[in-house]
Design an enzyme around this catalytic site. Structure first.
Site, PDB file in Angstrom:
ATOM      1  CB  SER A   1      -2.325  -3.853  -3.367  1.00 19.04           C
ATOM      2  OG  SER A   1      -3.629  -4.348  -3.118  1.00 19.04           O
TER       3      SER A   1
ATOM      4  CG  HIS B   1      -8.767  -2.256  -5.346  1.00 19.95           C
ATOM      5  ND1 HIS B   1      -9.374  -2.194  -4.113  1.00 19.95           N
ATOM      6  CD2 HIS B   1      -9.736  -2.551  -6.236  1.00 19.95           C
ATOM      7  CE1 HIS B   1     -10.655  -2.466  -4.255  1.00 19.95           C
ATOM      8  NE2 HIS B   1     -10.904  -2.682  -5.536  1.00 19.95           N
TER       9      HIS B   1
ATOM     10  CG  ASN C   1      -9.359   1.497  -2.015  1.00 19.01           C
ATOM     11  OD1 ASN C   1      -9.852   0.409  -1.699  1.00 19.01           O
ATOM     12  ND2 ASN C   1      -8.060   1.712  -2.020  1.00 19.01           N
TER      13      ASN C   1
ATOM     14  CG  HIS D   1     -12.158  -8.335  -1.789  1.00 25.35           C
ATOM     15  ND1 HIS D   1     -11.753  -7.964  -3.051  1.00 25.35           N
ATOM     16  CD2 HIS D   1     -11.257  -7.778  -0.932  1.00 25.35           C
ATOM     17  CE1 HIS D   1     -10.636  -7.243  -2.960  1.00 25.35           C
ATOM     18  NE2 HIS D   1     -10.319  -7.109  -1.687  1.00 25.35           N
TER      19      HIS D   1
ATOM     20  CG  ASP E   1     -27.909  -4.349  -3.425  1.00 23.54           C
ATOM     21  OD1 ASP E   1     -27.401  -4.715  -4.504  1.00 23.54           O
ATOM     22  OD2 ASP E   1     -28.624  -5.092  -2.731  1.00 23.54           O
TER      23      ASP E   1
ATOM     24  CE1 TYR F   1      -3.428  -2.741   0.208  1.00 23.09           C
ATOM     25  CE2 TYR F   1      -2.606  -3.249   2.411  1.00 23.09           C
ATOM     26  CZ  TYR F   1      -3.406  -3.567   1.329  1.00 23.09           C
ATOM     27  OH  TYR F   1      -4.183  -4.688   1.342  1.00 23.09           O
TER      28      TYR F   1
HETATM   29  C1  DQA Z   1      -7.189  -2.507  -1.150  1.00 22.98           C
HETATM   30  C2  DQA Z   1      -7.126  -4.016  -1.438  1.00 22.98           C
HETATM   31  C3  DQA Z   1      -8.047  -4.783  -0.503  1.00 22.98           C
HETATM   32  O1  DQA Z   1      -7.970  -6.181  -0.780  1.00 22.98           O
HETATM   33  C4  DQA Z   1      -7.632  -4.573   0.923  1.00 22.98           C
HETATM   34  O2  DQA Z   1      -8.510  -5.241   1.792  1.00 22.98           O
HETATM   35  C5  DQA Z   1      -7.517  -3.131   1.279  1.00 22.98           C
HETATM   36  C6  DQA Z   1      -6.904  -2.219   0.315  1.00 22.98           C
HETATM   37  C7  DQA Z   1      -6.163  -1.744  -2.010  1.00 22.98           C
HETATM   38  O3  DQA Z   1      -6.276  -0.507  -2.086  1.00 22.98           O
HETATM   39  O4  DQA Z   1      -5.246  -2.338  -2.563  1.00 22.98           O
HETATM   40  O5  DQA Z   1      -7.838  -2.728   2.379  1.00 22.98           O
HETATM   41  O6  DQA Z   1      -8.478  -2.041  -1.488  1.00 22.98           O
END
Ligand code: DQA
Length: 151
Positions: A105, A103, A77, A83, A90, A26
């Protein structure tokens, strides 16, 4: 500036821990620092960025409900909610705004459960694994989307 597109940038669960949390995934910026960078990207692109952050899913949902009157588009984000939270899916549908998922990552190259996004079908695009640059790409994409609609 009158007529400037307003874009809400919404950070969800655990993103307030940026800077302290797995820098290999991150980066090292705190969420405050990240938001200041996003403000700079928005100024360059010529849009107005607004921010919302919470660790509470219901607050995230309620904020999405309120957005229709407030902004023209949304960058999300939602962290791990991405997930599995059909509630956020909704609520995004209720918001009925152009949306881009970001995201930091590369979730598609991580654990199988992270490779699933329950919001991607409601998003114009998903920007994944580009670090903070991903927010610039998201704002630019939404700017073009909104400008195209105005034309
Ligand atoms: C995230 C990726 C998610 O899987 C993770 O739970 C996060 C950060 C990202 O910005 O890469 O909290 O959303």
């Amino acid at each position: 500036m009158p007529g400037t597109f307003r874009i809400e940038v919404m950070h969800g669960v655990n993103l307030d821990m940026l800077g302290k949390r797995e820098p290999e995934h991150y980066g090292t910026l705190t969420l405050d620092e990240l938001e200041r960078q996003i403000e700079g990207f928005a100024a360059e692109i010529g849009v107005e960025a607004r921010f919302f952050r919470t660790n509470f899913e219901g607050e995230y949902v309620e904020h999405l409900h309120s957005l229709r009157e407030l902004v023209d588009a949304v960058v999300l984000n939602p962290g791990a909610w991405t997930h599995y939270s059909w509630a956020i899916h909704d609520a995004l549908e209720v918001a009925a705004l152009p949306a881009v998922e970001v995201h930091l990552s590369d979730v598609k190259a991580r654990e199988p459960w992270r490779q699933v996004s329950v919001i991607e079908d409601l998003c114009v695009t998903s920007v994944i694994g580009r670090g903070i640059e991903g927010y610039r790409l998201a704002l630019a994409r939404l700017h073009d989307e909104l400008a195209g609609r105005d034309a």
